[in-house]
Enzyme design. Structure first.
Site, short mmCIF file in Angstrom:
data_model
loop_
_atom_site.label_atom_id
_atom_site.label_comp_id
_atom_site.label_asym_id
_atom_site.label_seq_id
_atom_site.Cartn_x
_atom_site.Cartn_y
_atom_site.Cartn_z
N SER A 9 0.54 -0.47 -0.12
CA SER A 9 -0.40 0.39 0.57
C SER A 9 0.49 1.25 -0.23
CB SER A 9 -1.02 -0.15 0.70
OG SER A 9 -1.41 1.25 1.35
N HIS A 34 -1.36 -1.84 -4.15
CA HIS A 34 -2.08 -0.64 -3.63
C HIS A 34 -2.24 0.90 -3.50
CE1 HIS A 34 -6.01 -1.91 -1.53
NE2 HIS A 34 -5.53 -0.60 0.02
N ASP A 36 -4.73 3.69 -2.14
CA ASP A 36 -6.15 4.16 -1.41
C ASP A 36 -6.62 5.74 -1.79
OD1 ASP A 36 -6.39 1.87 0.20
OD2 ASP A 36 -4.46 2.31 1.41
N MET A 38 -8.87 8.68 -0.72
CA MET A 38 -9.34 8.90 0.93
C MET A 38 -10.12 10.16 0.47
SD MET A 38 -7.20 7.44 3.46
CE MET A 38 -5.91 6.35 3.55
N HIS A 67 -8.06 1.22 -4.06
CA HIS A 67 -9.43 1.03 -3.11
C HIS A 67 -10.06 2.00 -3.05
CE1 HIS A 67 -9.70 -0.02 1.06
NE2 HIS A 67 -10.98 0.17 0.87
N MET A 69 -12.07 4.83 -1.02
CA MET A 69 -12.49 5.33 -0.39
C MET A 69 -13.31 6.15 0.05
SD MET A 69 -9.90 3.85 2.90
CE MET A 69 -8.69 3.42 2.23
N MET A 138 -11.92 -5.48 4.59
CA MET A 138 -10.51 -4.74 5.94
C MET A 138 -10.68 -5.69 7.00
SD MET A 138 -9.99 -1.56 3.92
CE MET A 138 -9.48 -1.37 5.68
N GLY A 143 -9.04 3.43 6.32
CA GLY A 143 -9.02 4.70 6.18
C GLY A 143 -7.76 5.97 7.74
N GLY A 145 -5.21 4.97 10.60
CA GLY A 145 -3.78 4.36 10.79
C GLY A 145 -3.77 4.08 12.64
N ASP A 174 -6.77 -6.21 3.64
CA ASP A 174 -6.94 -4.34 3.92
C ASP A 174 -6.46 -4.68 6.01
OD1 ASP A 174 -5.14 -2.02 3.73
OD2 ASP A 174 -6.68 -1.11 2.18
N GLY A 175 -5.50 -4.01 5.94
CA GLY A 175 -5.13 -3.26 7.46
C GLY A 175 -4.70 -4.05 8.12
N GLY A 196 1.00 -2.11 4.11
CA GLY A 196 1.56 -0.91 3.85
C GLY A 196 3.14 -0.69 5.62
ZN ZN Z 1 -6.87 0.04 1.35
#
Ligand code: ZN
Length: 219
Positions: A9, A34, A36, A38, A67, A69, A138, A143, A145, A174-175, A196
């Site tokens: 990511s 990946h 993201d 947002m 992805h 978001m 997820m 979104g 951290g 993811d996560g 990530g």
């Molecule tokens: Zn993601």
């Protein structure tokens, strides 16, 4: 068993050194990149838009796993498709026209995916299984951290794996994915691993290799 793939990511990359960091990923044969997106609305943070996706597309051959978001992704699909996204995943919770969004992505010749936030039950996507190429589960809240992996999501992965049956659908997580949580998710039925913080923490190459080893990914 679905082939395992790695999707680092970019949100965790160092923006001042992104070119070199992507080169390290490329040299270590990662499968996907990946990205993201947002909007500061569906999630509180903001990140990467269509123009950034275009720049990435022009400068790397690694397929882009985008992805979204964002609330109402239908407003942004055209731009993200034009920018060169290879896979576009949208949240089930973010739109009233999920089926139509997925069809739009497919009609453009890209891979379409649906994302489930932690509270969303897999039953919500039962009627889109025949139009998706990927289901993203997820394993933390989207979104935000520094979160801990949610072990309850392992059961959701098993449920989604059972629902997907023998369809050609990738099951992505993811996560908070590291060398330990990745194995738990793999054993539950996931095959695409977003990572990530773990990968970009320090030695990128070494962390990619470690994940490839524990997931039995051929380099
Ligand atoms: Zn993601």
């Amino acid at each position: 068993m679905r082939t395992a793939k790695l999707s680092p990511s970019l949100f965790a990359a160092n923006i001042f050194d992104m070119k070199n960091q992507i080169k390290i990923l490329q040299n270590n044969h990662v499968d996907l990149l990946h990205v993201d997106v947002m909007d500061g609305n569906f999630v509180s943070r903001m990140a990467f838009g269509a123009d950034h996706i275009r720049m990435l597309k022009e400068n790397t051959d690694i397929p882009l796993d985008v992805h979204m978001m964002v609330i109402n992704p239908e407003k942004h699909l055209e731009a993200v498709i034009a920018a060169g996204a290879d896979i576009i995943t949208i949240h089930q919770e973010a739109t009233n026209c999920l089926y139509h969004c997925l069809q739009t992505i497919k009609k453009a010749g890209r891979k379409a995916g649906v994302v489930l936030s932690p509270a969303t039950h897999p039953a919500n996507i039962e009627y889109v299984l025949d139009v998706v190429d990927m289901i993203l589960i997820m394993t933390v809240n989207p979104g935000e951290g520094g979160q801990k992996f949610l072990p309850d999501m392992l059961n959701k992965i098993r449920q989604v794996h059972a629902m997907a049956k023998d369809r050609d659908i990738d099951i992505e997580v993811d996560g908070s994915i590291d060398d330990k949580t990745a194995v738990l998710c793999r054993n539950a039925g996931a095959n695409v691993f977003v990572s990530g913080g773990y990968i970009f923490n320090n030695d990128i190459g070494q962390h990619v290799i470690k994940l490839q080893q524990v997931l039995n990914i051929k380099r």
